[in-house]
Scaffold this motif. Structure first.
Motif, PDB file in Angstrom:
ATOM      1  N   GLN A   1       2.676  -4.233   7.309  1.00 18.67           N
ATOM      2  CA  GLN A   1       1.281  -3.821   7.267  1.00 18.67           C
ATOM      3  C   GLN A   1       0.643  -4.297   5.968  1.00 18.67           C
ATOM      4  O   GLN A   1       1.306  -4.403   4.939  1.00 18.67           O
ATOM      5  CB  GLN A   1       1.161  -2.302   7.386  1.00 18.67           C
ATOM      6  N   VAL A   2      -0.653  -4.594   6.037  1.00 19.40           N
ATOM      7  CA  VAL A   2      -1.404  -5.017   4.858  1.00 19.40           C
ATOM      8  C   VAL A   2      -2.735  -4.258   4.844  1.00 19.40           C
ATOM      9  O   VAL A   2      -3.047  -3.500   5.764  1.00 19.40           O
ATOM     10  CB  VAL A   2      -1.657  -6.545   4.852  1.00 19.40           C
ATOM     11  N   CYS A   3      -3.524  -4.496   3.821  1.00 18.28           N
ATOM     12  CA  CYS A   3      -4.802  -3.803   3.668  1.00 18.28           C
ATOM     13  C   CYS A   3      -5.767  -4.155   4.804  1.00 18.28           C
ATOM     14  O   CYS A   3      -5.806  -5.287   5.286  1.00 18.28           O
ATOM     15  CB  CYS A   3      -5.412  -4.183   2.323  1.00 18.28           C
ATOM     16  N   GLU A   4      -6.553  -3.171   5.183  1.00 19.39           N
ATOM     17  CA  GLU A   4      -7.534  -3.359   6.255  1.00 19.39           C
ATOM     18  C   GLU A   4      -8.549  -4.454   5.945  1.00 19.39           C
ATOM     19  O   GLU A   4      -9.176  -4.995   6.861  1.00 19.39           O
ATOM     20  CB  GLU A   4      -8.287  -2.050   6.495  1.00 19.39           C
TER      21      GLU A   4
ATOM     22  N   SER B   1      -4.316   0.805   6.022  1.00 22.46           N
ATOM     23  CA  SER B   1      -3.504  -0.373   6.325  1.00 22.46           C
ATOM     24  C   SER B   1      -3.693  -0.753   7.785  1.00 22.46           C
ATOM     25  O   SER B   1      -4.129   0.060   8.604  1.00 22.46           O
ATOM     26  CB  SER B   1      -2.023  -0.106   6.049  1.00 22.46           C
TER      27      SER B   1
ATOM     28  N   MET C   1       0.823  -1.202   0.000  1.00 22.13           N
ATOM     29  CA  MET C   1       0.000   0.000   0.000  1.00 22.13           C
ATOM     30  C   MET C   1       0.866   1.266   0.000  1.00 22.13           C
ATOM     31  O   MET C   1       1.983   1.275   0.520  1.00 22.13           O
ATOM     32  CB  MET C   1      -0.934  -0.025   1.200  1.00 22.13           C
TER      33      MET C   1
END
Length: 437
Positions: A86-89, A77, A65
């Motif tokens: 971190q990754v997408c929500e 994130s 992201m």
């Protein structure tokens, strides 16, 4: 979190550092001997589950992201189990498994057409008219030790759009290594529809003994005809009938009966066909099938990208995280390599239709489970996501990494349909040995 950049070990230094390891064995040229010696070990029992995102998923909205940049889009994130990643929500479930994942953010390929890119990522080679390259599942099927009872070595679930009409998936390897197609008319994005293999059961009017007698009669009647006409057509005919007969055995058919699973287990995977496919993939590797792929289509998001990606992530996150949990609880995660990828990524720039277009230049793939050393980011893209700034990874690099992780020598050769030996993976490949423990 470890972020591997451009620093590369020389061949000599790597051999010294990995003496006795799988990576060192492969690079040292005696991988074949090691593989033979390990035939009865746990390493020889590794399986691979490929989660194929048909259409090309947006890396900018999932695993790479670009918050605060105009390319970033509306998604936030979230922190994950691995510090610094971190990754997408919309991937809260898989965020809890990043300690078992290596996220490659620096894939860089050349094919921007769906068909050519899909063939390139699934075979390791740029499509050529004269050579019928086998897909990865067929290659691994051939390299696996024997057959998993009456089950095939390669099962493709929700396979709509994966294979070119008139082109055999197993290519020059032949029909023995072709996949069993399950749910071939779907792409995994349907909810509520039952995932099943058609025509596995005998008609109620035919007993097992009668079916066996009929097959024996058929074999006797056609043997002379087929023996007089040797070749691919005859071999394919025999193989198809033999596979069909084995699949109708009680134990083989039982593997596909998802209703045998407790309701809590089925609910954990979700009602989408992708979720059901993930559950089926666990049942198959549990029974010794070495390669299973589960497809989730719909990622070709030229229009309305964010709504579509959010919906797709719902099915993806539920099915994938349940699969990781199930594999771990059953003691299968250490022997099962899980790969998440599509044929390319999407443009960081958002088009006027709120979509993202084809983008092979800089995108993401995720490897997990098996011998993958998790909690890692491999490579880096620029702040705007348009270029790979650190550790570019090619298609051959990726496929060689998958082979080494499965204990397969990527330099092994097969004879092609043009009577020329072809390596499993392009000889210029550089596997990501850093992420294999």
């Amino acid at each position: 979190m470890r972020n591997f950049g451009l620093n590369q070990l020389t061949r000599r230094r790597w051999l010294q550092a990995t003496s006795g390891s799988v990576a060192g064995a492969w690079l040292g040229g005696w991988f074949g001997s090691l593989a033979s010696a390990m035939a009865d070990s746990e390493r020889s029992k590794r399986s691979c589950i490929l989660l194929w995102m048909n259409g090309g998923p947006s890396q900018t909205d999932t695993f790479d992201m670009k918050l605060g940049h105009e390319h970033g889009g509306p998604f936030r994130s979230i922190a994950t189990r691995a510090a610094g990643i971190q990754v997408c929500e919309h991937l809260p479930g898989i965020a809890q498994w990043t300690d078992r994942l290596a996220i490659i953010r620096s894939m860089s390929t050349k094919e921007g057409d769906h068909g050519r890119a899909r063939d390139n990522l699934r075979t390791g080679y740029v499509p050529q008219a004269s050579i019928q390259f086998p897909v990865l599942g067929s290659l691994i099927s051939k390299e696996s030790l024997g057959q998993a009872g009456d089950l095939p070595n390669y099962v493709s679930i929700n396979s709509r759009g994966l294979f070119n009409p008139g082109m055999p998936p197993a290519g020059f390897l032949g029909p023995d290594y072709a996949p069993l197609l399950v749910g071939q008319d779907t792409d995994g994005n349907e909810n509520g529809q039952r995932l099943a293999v058609e025509n596995l059961a005998l008609p109620k009017s035919v007993s097992t003994e009668q079916a066996r007698a009929r097959l024996e009669l058929l074999h006797r009647m056609e043997r002379k005809f087929l023996d007089a006409r040797p070749g691919p057509a005859a071999d394919g005919h025999r193989t198809a009938y033999a596979k069909a007969a084995r699949m109708m055995s009680h134990e083989a058919a039982k593997a596909f009966q998802l209703d045998d699973e407790p309701k809590e287990s089925r609910d954990a995977y979700g009602s989408s066909q992708f979720g059901q496919g993930c559950l089926l993939s666990r049942r198959l590797v549990e029974r010794g099938v070495p390669f299973v792929e589960v497809s989730l289509g719909g990622w070709d998001t030229h229009d309305d990208n964010f709504r579509q990606v959010q919906n797709l992530c719902g099915a993806l996150d539920m099915g994938w995280s349940a699969l990781m949990q199930d594999l771990q609880q059953r003691g299968l995660l250490d022997s099962t390599l899980v790969v998440w990828m599509g044929e390319f990524g999407r443009t960081p720039a958002i088009n006027p239709r709120l979509g993202r277009d084809h983008f092979p230049k800089a995108w993401s793939v995720v490897l997990g489970g098996g011998p993958i050393s998790g909690g890692q980011i491999v490579g880096r893209t620029s702040a705007d996501g348009t270029n790979v700034e650190e550790r570019p990874v090619s298609t051959p690099d990726l496929l060689a990494t998958i082979c080494v992780a499965l204990g397969i020598d990527p330099e092994k050769q097969n004879m092609s349909n043009v009577d020329r030996p072809i390596r499993l993976v392009d000889p210029l490949a550089s596997p990501l040995l850093d992420i294999i423990s």
